[in-house]
Design an enzyme around this catalytic site. Structure first.
Site, mmCIF file in Angstrom:
data_model
loop_
_atom_site.group_PDB
_atom_site.id
_atom_site.type_symbol
_atom_site.label_atom_id
_atom_site.label_comp_id
_atom_site.label_asym_id
_atom_site.label_seq_id
_atom_site.Cartn_x
_atom_site.Cartn_y
_atom_site.Cartn_z
ATOM 1 N N ASP A 184 35.631 -2.664 19.523
ATOM 2 C CA ASP A 184 35.835 -3.563 20.363
ATOM 3 C C ASP A 184 34.721 -3.642 21.443
ATOM 4 O O ASP A 184 34.527 -2.715 22.499
ATOM 5 C CB ASP A 184 37.087 -3.433 21.276
ATOM 6 N N HIS A 189 34.191 -3.563 29.301
ATOM 7 C CA HIS A 189 34.323 -2.254 29.372
ATOM 8 C C HIS A 189 33.172 -1.455 29.356
ATOM 9 O O HIS A 189 33.166 -0.172 29.270
ATOM 10 C CB HIS A 189 35.200 -1.880 27.865
ATOM 11 N N ILE A 204 36.446 -1.672 32.997
ATOM 12 C CA ILE A 204 37.927 -0.980 32.988
ATOM 13 C C ILE A 204 38.017 -0.443 31.379
ATOM 14 O O ILE A 204 37.147 -0.876 30.435
ATOM 15 C CB ILE A 204 38.911 -2.052 32.928
ATOM 16 N N GLY A 207 42.608 -1.637 26.976
ATOM 17 C CA GLY A 207 43.939 -1.270 26.885
ATOM 18 C C GLY A 207 44.408 -0.662 25.653
ATOM 19 O O GLY A 207 45.285 0.228 25.628
#
Length: 280
Positions: A184, A189, A204, A207
């Site tokens: 990913d 991120h 961030i 998830g």
């Protein structure tokens, strides 16, 4: 083309995805495993056979994304809503799966749209079922197409009283930079400027990285660290996590081979709720 509610049932695949021992090791380090989990982070430690974390299924089980068949999607507005995995047994250290994905629901939430998908992965040689992954995403600004509103996200309180198990780990400030190497590469991120465009003051954590940290806690506290006992896990993402945050996984035993769980940060903010896990 806007979101197309008639795409429910649309399939993609089958697509073959292969992985190696190195891929499984990199994933384990990406979700926080270290020197106290050598079975998952090394392949040549004396007297220890390499094993694979059950949540690795979210990496190798995403090979046939049917999501794109739902219409034009602004990927910058996509937020991961829920994630579930079911495993038929332990994931091999290396292998190849054939994955077929289908859209199981498209819901008009007014200001946004929810798209639910399911992916089934079988061993590419034998056809044996390996794992199934289910997820939902929320796409901001994509609602208003007149479709079914679908089920409401209702509160799902955990059992009362203190949890039967609780474990706290700390993510690394560089955690997202390691996790992204498993596939990913979303700049949200890693790139501070991109994160600001998305409304965050810094990148961030993925998830699914938080999901992997949570899965490790479930594995070691509910399954004795044995991946062959890990049957399923599901949860709802409810708030972002930042690299460097603490993650506390609280688990309540609710019956033989069943538990509820939440994951929260050092502030007490729940970041994965409505958690359920089963084991053999």
């Amino acid at each position: 083309m806007p979101i197309d509610p008639s795409a429910v049932g649309a399939e993609a695949g089958p697509v073959e995805t292969s992985w190696s021992s190195k891929d499984a090791l990199l994933y384990a380090v990406g979700v926080g495993a270290g020197t106290n989990e050598l079975a998952f982070t090394t392949e040549n430690s004396a007297g220890i056979d390499q094993q694979v974390l059950p949540t690795f299924a979210v990496i190798v089980g995403m090979g046939a994304p049917a999501l794109g068949k739902a219409g034009d999607i602004d990927w910058t507005q996509l937020v991961h809503g829920e994630q579930a995995i079911e495993l038929a047994g332990p994931i091999p250290v290396a292998g190849t799966v054939s994955t077929t994905s289908r859209i199981t629901g498209i819901y008009d939430k007014g200001k946004g749209a929810v798209i639910a998908t399911e992916s089934v992965s079988v061993d590419a040689e034998t056809g044996e079922h390996r794992f199934t992954t289910r997820s939902s995403v929320y796409i901001r600004g994509a609602g208003g197409f007149g479709g079914d509103r679908g089920p409401s996200a209702t509160a799902d309180p955990v059992p009362g009283g203190e949890p039967d198990h609780r474990v706290t780990t700390t993510t690394s400030p560089d955690q997202a930079l390691v996790y992204r190497l498993s596939g990913d590469r979303n700049p949200l991120h890693a790139d501070p400027e991109f994160a600001k465009l998305a409304g965050f003051d810094r990148p961030i954590l993925h998830g699914l990285c938080t999901y992997g940290f949570t899965g490790r806690a479930l594995l070691h506290n509910l399954c004795g660290g044995d991946p062959s006992r890990f049957a399923s896990m599901e949860g709802r993402f409810s708030a972002p996590v930042f690299p460097g945050d603490e993650l506390t996984v609280s688990m309540w035993d609710t019956g033989p081979g069943e538990a509820r769980f939440t994951t929260s940060t050092q502030t007490g903010q729940v970041v994965i709720g409505a958690g359920r896990a089963t084991w053999r």
